[in-house]
Scaffold this motif. Structure first.
Motif, mmCIF file in Angstrom:
data_model
loop_
_atom_site.group_PDB
_atom_site.id
_atom_site.type_symbol
_atom_site.label_atom_id
_atom_site.label_comp_id
_atom_site.label_asym_id
_atom_site.label_seq_id
_atom_site.Cartn_x
_atom_site.Cartn_y
_atom_site.Cartn_z
ATOM 1 N N SER A 9 2.321 1.716 -3.426
ATOM 2 C CA SER A 9 1.272 2.195 -4.318
ATOM 3 C C SER A 9 1.056 3.702 -4.142
ATOM 4 C CB SER A 9 -0.026 1.439 -4.046
ATOM 5 O OG SER A 9 -1.069 1.947 -4.840
ATOM 6 N N GLN A 10 1.032 4.152 -2.893
ATOM 7 C CA GLN A 10 0.887 5.593 -2.634
ATOM 8 C C GLN A 10 2.056 6.375 -3.201
ATOM 9 O OE1 GLN A 10 0.253 6.437 1.506
ATOM 10 N NE2 GLN A 10 -1.808 5.560 1.522
ATOM 11 N N GLU A 24 0.828 -1.206 0.000
ATOM 12 C CA GLU A 24 0.000 0.000 0.000
ATOM 13 C C GLU A 24 0.861 1.255 0.000
ATOM 14 O OE1 GLU A 24 -4.019 -1.371 2.350
ATOM 15 O OE2 GLU A 24 -2.175 -1.154 3.506
ATOM 16 N N LEU A 25 1.946 1.230 0.761
ATOM 17 C CA LEU A 25 2.850 2.385 0.795
ATOM 18 C C LEU A 25 3.526 2.600 -0.562
ATOM 19 C CD1 LEU A 25 4.481 1.831 4.287
ATOM 20 C CD2 LEU A 25 2.824 3.597 3.673
ATOM 21 N N SER A 74 1.609 6.748 -6.908
ATOM 22 C CA SER A 74 0.602 7.751 -7.279
ATOM 23 C C SER A 74 1.132 9.169 -7.063
ATOM 24 C CB SER A 74 -0.699 7.528 -6.511
ATOM 25 O OG SER A 74 -0.522 7.769 -5.132
ATOM 26 N N MET A 75 1.968 9.371 -6.038
ATOM 27 C CA MET A 75 2.568 10.691 -5.823
ATOM 28 C C MET A 75 3.520 11.039 -6.962
ATOM 29 S SD MET A 75 3.205 11.090 -1.730
ATOM 30 C CE MET A 75 3.987 9.526 -1.428
#
Length: 60
Positions: free
Chosen positions: A49-50, A46-47, A53-54
């Motif tokens: 993935s974030q 999840e990290l 996206s950033m």
């Protein structure tokens, strides 16, 4: 003198006197040898993935 002309003698007499007065910068002045840790409820996937996206937002 016309547009774009210059005195060639000025080009030959450049000095580095301004550079002599500059103090050296110590890039290791604020080095840190400790450890960093943090807790998160998010998984590594999840990290990541974030982060992806950033990065995508920065490219736009």
């Amino acid at each position: 003198m016309g547009f774009g002309s210059y005195d060639e003698s000025e080009q030959n007499q450049q000095t580095a006197s301004d550079e002599d007065d500059v103090e050296a910068v110590n890039v290791h002045e604020n080095d840190h040898d400790g450890q960093l840790s943090f807790e998160s409820d998010l998984s590594t996937d999840e990290l990541v993935s974030q982060l992806g996206s950033m990065k995508d937002d920065d490219e736009e």
